[in-house]
Design a protein around this motif. Sequence first.
Motif, PDB file in Angstrom:
ATOM      1  N   LEU A  15       0.825  -1.203   0.000  1.00  0.00           N
ATOM      2  CA  LEU A  15       0.000   0.000   0.000  1.00  0.00           C
ATOM      3  C   LEU A  15       0.863   1.258   0.000  1.00  0.00           C
ATOM      4  O   LEU A  15       0.642   2.180  -0.793  1.00  0.00           O
ATOM      5  CB  LEU A  15      -0.938   0.008   1.206  1.00  0.00           C
ATOM      6  CG  LEU A  15      -2.052  -1.042   1.193  1.00  0.00           C
ATOM      7  CD1 LEU A  15      -2.725  -1.110   2.566  1.00  0.00           C
ATOM      8  CD2 LEU A  15      -3.067  -0.746   0.108  1.00  0.00           C
ATOM      9  N   HIS A  16       1.857   1.301   0.877  1.00  0.00           N
ATOM     10  CA  HIS A  16       2.728   2.477   0.953  1.00  0.00           C
ATOM     11  C   HIS A  16       3.521   2.664  -0.342  1.00  0.00           C
ATOM     12  O   HIS A  16       3.688   3.788  -0.825  1.00  0.00           O
ATOM     13  CB  HIS A  16       3.660   2.386   2.157  1.00  0.00           C
ATOM     14  CG  HIS A  16       2.987   2.691   3.445  1.00  0.00           C
ATOM     15  ND1 HIS A  16       2.291   1.746   4.154  1.00  0.00           N
ATOM     16  CD2 HIS A  16       2.877   3.837   4.137  1.00  0.00           C
ATOM     17  CE1 HIS A  16       1.788   2.300   5.241  1.00  0.00           C
ATOM     18  NE2 HIS A  16       2.124   3.580   5.259  1.00  0.00           N
ATOM     19  N   ALA A  17       4.030   1.569  -0.894  1.00  0.00           N
ATOM     20  CA  ALA A  17       4.785   1.658  -2.144  1.00  0.00           C
ATOM     21  C   ALA A  17       3.900   2.177  -3.278  1.00  0.00           C
ATOM     22  O   ALA A  17       4.331   3.043  -4.053  1.00  0.00           O
ATOM     23  CB  ALA A  17       5.373   0.298  -2.508  1.00  0.00           C
ATOM     24  N   CYS A  18       2.684   1.679  -3.375  1.00  0.00           N
ATOM     25  CA  CYS A  18       1.775   2.139  -4.436  1.00  0.00           C
ATOM     26  C   CYS A  18       1.434   3.617  -4.267  1.00  0.00           C
ATOM     27  O   CYS A  18       1.316   4.342  -5.267  1.00  0.00           O
ATOM     28  CB  CYS A  18       0.510   1.290  -4.461  1.00  0.00           C
ATOM     29  SG  CYS A  18       0.771  -0.348  -5.194  1.00  0.00           S
ATOM     30  N   ILE A  19       1.301   4.068  -3.037  1.00  0.00           N
ATOM     31  CA  ILE A  19       1.040   5.497  -2.801  1.00  0.00           C
ATOM     32  C   ILE A  19       2.238   6.327  -3.274  1.00  0.00           C
ATOM     33  O   ILE A  19       2.067   7.334  -3.967  1.00  0.00           O
ATOM     34  CB  ILE A  19       0.715   5.763  -1.312  1.00  0.00           C
ATOM     35  CG1 ILE A  19      -0.656   5.181  -0.970  1.00  0.00           C
ATOM     36  CG2 ILE A  19       0.765   7.265  -1.005  1.00  0.00           C
ATOM     37  CD1 ILE A  19      -0.963   5.126   0.517  1.00  0.00           C
ATOM     38  N   LEU A  20       3.447   5.896  -2.932  1.00  0.00           N
ATOM     39  CA  LEU A  20       4.643   6.628  -3.382  1.00  0.00           C
ATOM     40  C   LEU A  20       4.772   6.608  -4.901  1.00  0.00           C
ATOM     41  O   LEU A  20       5.044   7.640  -5.526  1.00  0.00           O
ATOM     42  CB  LEU A  20       5.897   6.036  -2.745  1.00  0.00           C
ATOM     43  CG  LEU A  20       6.155   6.400  -1.302  1.00  0.00           C
ATOM     44  CD1 LEU A  20       7.332   5.597  -0.755  1.00  0.00           C
ATOM     45  CD2 LEU A  20       6.430   7.880  -1.170  1.00  0.00           C
ATOM     46  N   ILE A  21       4.576   5.452  -5.490  1.00  0.00           N
ATOM     47  CA  ILE A  21       4.697   5.324  -6.943  1.00  0.00           C
ATOM     48  C   ILE A  21       3.607   6.143  -7.634  1.00  0.00           C
ATOM     49  O   ILE A  21       3.872   6.838  -8.613  1.00  0.00           O
ATOM     50  CB  ILE A  21       4.639   3.836  -7.362  1.00  0.00           C
ATOM     51  CG1 ILE A  21       5.882   3.107  -6.838  1.00  0.00           C
ATOM     52  CG2 ILE A  21       4.503   3.699  -8.876  1.00  0.00           C
ATOM     53  CD1 ILE A  21       5.800   1.595  -6.911  1.00  0.00           C
ATOM     54  N   GLY A  22       2.392   6.099  -7.099  1.00  0.00           N
ATOM     55  CA  GLY A  22       1.295   6.883  -7.666  1.00  0.00           C
ATOM     56  C   GLY A  22       1.512   8.378  -7.529  1.00  0.00           C
ATOM     57  O   GLY A  22       1.141   9.154  -8.414  1.00  0.00           O
ATOM     58  N   SER A  23       2.139   8.787  -6.433  1.00  0.00           N
ATOM     59  CA  SER A  23       2.427  10.210  -6.215  1.00  0.00           C
ATOM     60  C   SER A  23       3.477  10.728  -7.187  1.00  0.00           C
ATOM     61  O   SER A  23       3.533  11.919  -7.473  1.00  0.00           O
ATOM     62  CB  SER A  23       2.919  10.448  -4.785  1.00  0.00           C
ATOM     63  OG  SER A  23       1.897  10.157  -3.870  1.00  0.00           O
ATOM     64  N   ALA A  24       4.306   9.826  -7.684  1.00  0.00           N
ATOM     65  CA  ALA A  24       5.358  10.207  -8.633  1.00  0.00           C
ATOM     66  C   ALA A  24       4.802  10.384 -10.044  1.00  0.00           C
ATOM     67  O   ALA A  24       5.560  10.639 -10.967  1.00  0.00           O
ATOM     68  CB  ALA A  24       6.468   9.162  -8.629  1.00  0.00           C
ATOM     69  N   ASP A  33      14.889   3.569  -3.636  1.00  0.00           N
ATOM     70  CA  ASP A  33      14.351   4.870  -3.217  1.00  0.00           C
ATOM     71  C   ASP A  33      13.079   4.695  -2.381  1.00  0.00           C
ATOM     72  O   ASP A  33      12.874   5.411  -1.399  1.00  0.00           O
ATOM     73  CB  ASP A  33      14.042   5.750  -4.437  1.00  0.00           C
ATOM     74  CG  ASP A  33      15.300   6.175  -5.178  1.00  0.00           C
ATOM     75  OD1 ASP A  33      16.361   6.295  -4.532  1.00  0.00           O
ATOM     76  OD2 ASP A  33      15.214   6.375  -6.405  1.00  0.00           O
ATOM     77  N   ILE A  34      12.253   3.740  -2.771  1.00  0.00           N
ATOM     78  CA  ILE A  34      11.020   3.469  -2.017  1.00  0.00           C
ATOM     79  C   ILE A  34      11.374   2.918  -0.640  1.00  0.00           C
ATOM     80  O   ILE A  34      10.818   3.354   0.369  1.00  0.00           O
ATOM     81  CB  ILE A  34      10.110   2.481  -2.782  1.00  0.00           C
ATOM     82  CG1 ILE A  34       9.674   3.086  -4.118  1.00  0.00           C
ATOM     83  CG2 ILE A  34       8.885   2.109  -1.938  1.00  0.00           C
ATOM     84  CD1 ILE A  34       9.022   2.086  -5.071  1.00  0.00           C
ATOM     85  N   SER A  35      12.337   1.971  -0.592  1.00  0.00           N
ATOM     86  CA  SER A  35      12.696   1.373   0.707  1.00  0.00           C
ATOM     87  C   SER A  35      13.280   2.424   1.646  1.00  0.00           C
ATOM     88  O   SER A  35      13.011   2.401   2.848  1.00  0.00           O
ATOM     89  CB  SER A  35      13.656   0.190   0.534  1.00  0.00           C
ATOM     90  OG  SER A  35      14.924   0.603   0.130  1.00  0.00           O
ATOM     91  N   GLU A  36      14.047   3.369   1.110  1.00  0.00           N
ATOM     92  CA  GLU A  36      14.582   4.448   1.945  1.00  0.00           C
ATOM     93  C   GLU A  36      13.472   5.394   2.401  1.00  0.00           C
ATOM     94  O   GLU A  36      13.454   5.823   3.557  1.00  0.00           O
ATOM     95  CB  GLU A  36      15.648   5.236   1.175  1.00  0.00           C
ATOM     96  CG  GLU A  36      16.962   4.505   1.042  1.00  0.00           C
ATOM     97  CD  GLU A  36      17.993   5.296   0.252  1.00  0.00           C
ATOM     98  OE1 GLU A  36      17.793   6.503  -0.002  1.00  0.00           O
ATOM     99  OE2 GLU A  36      19.019   4.680  -0.108  1.00  0.00           O
ATOM    100  N   ALA A  37      12.548   5.702   1.507  1.00  0.00           N
ATOM    101  CA  ALA A  37      11.475   6.648   1.836  1.00  0.00           C
ATOM    102  C   ALA A  37      10.572   6.140   2.956  1.00  0.00           C
ATOM    103  O   ALA A  37      10.104   6.925   3.782  1.00  0.00           O
ATOM    104  CB  ALA A  37      10.639   6.953   0.591  1.00  0.00           C
ATOM    105  N   ILE A  38      10.332   4.822   2.977  1.00  0.00           N
ATOM    106  CA  ILE A  38       9.447   4.287   4.024  1.00  0.00           C
ATOM    107  C   ILE A  38      10.220   3.478   5.072  1.00  0.00           C
ATOM    108  O   ILE A  38       9.613   2.863   5.938  1.00  0.00           O
ATOM    109  CB  ILE A  38       8.255   3.493   3.436  1.00  0.00           C
ATOM    110  CG1 ILE A  38       8.706   2.347   2.517  1.00  0.00           C
ATOM    111  CG2 ILE A  38       7.310   4.417   2.700  1.00  0.00           C
ATOM    112  CD1 ILE A  38       7.566   1.533   1.927  1.00  0.00           C
ATOM    113  N   ASP A  39      11.569   3.510   4.972  1.00  0.00           N
ATOM    114  CA  ASP A  39      12.451   2.895   5.960  1.00  0.00           C
ATOM    115  C   ASP A  39      12.117   1.428   6.210  1.00  0.00           C
ATOM    116  O   ASP A  39      11.798   1.027   7.335  1.00  0.00           O
ATOM    117  CB  ASP A  39      12.409   3.700   7.262  1.00  0.00           C
ATOM    118  CG  ASP A  39      13.528   3.301   8.215  1.00  0.00           C
ATOM    119  OD1 ASP A  39      14.569   2.800   7.747  1.00  0.00           O
ATOM    120  OD2 ASP A  39      13.346   3.485   9.440  1.00  0.00           O
ATOM    121  N   VAL A  40      12.173   0.641   5.123  1.00  0.00           N
ATOM    122  CA  VAL A  40      11.885  -0.793   5.218  1.00  0.00           C
ATOM    123  C   VAL A  40      12.979  -1.587   4.515  1.00  0.00           C
ATOM    124  O   VAL A  40      13.777  -1.046   3.754  1.00  0.00           O
ATOM    125  CB  VAL A  40      10.512  -1.140   4.595  1.00  0.00           C
ATOM    126  CG1 VAL A  40       9.381  -0.462   5.362  1.00  0.00           C
ATOM    127  CG2 VAL A  40      10.461  -0.776   3.124  1.00  0.00           C
TER     128      VAL A  40
END
Length: 138
Positions: A15-24, A33-40
Motif C-alpha cells: 500500500l505504501h509503495a503504491c502510494i509513493l509510486i502513484g504520487s510520482a 528509493d522506495i525502501s529508503e522513503a518508508i524505511d523498510v
Amino acid sequence: MVKCLKISDSVALGLHACILIGSAKEKLMQAHDISEAIDVSYDHLSKVLQTLVKHGILISRKGKSGGFVLAVFPEKLQLKQIYEAIEGPMVFDHCLFGRAKCSVKQCTFGKLLVNINTLVVDYFTNTKLSDLLNGGKK
C-alpha cells in the motif's frame, strides 16, 4: 485460529509503495528509493513489488534508469486489489474460534467482529489509490 482484521507487513509495504509510486505520477521509482522513503527492508519490499507486477498492478522497467510505475490508473485501483494481490481473497471469519456456526447473541464480542470486518472490507473496496494521493480526503 481465526482470520480477523489482519494487515500484514507485506500488505502495508504494498500500500505504501503504491502510494509513493502513484504520487510520482508517471515517473519511474526505484525500489531502493522506495525502501529508503518508508524505511523498510529492500529485500522484503522487492518481493512485494514483484508480486504487484505479477498481478498487473505495477509495471517494472529494468536497467540503470528503470523502476516501477503503476499499471492501473489510481482512480481505478481499489486498495482491495492491492491487498488481494499480496494476501489472496479478502475473507474474514466472524468467530474468534473459527466456528462456521456461531451465535452472535452468545459471543463475547457481540457483533463487534462482524462490524469491524465489514468496515475494513468496505473501506478497502470503496477506497481508490487516488483517494490517498496528494493528501487525499479518505
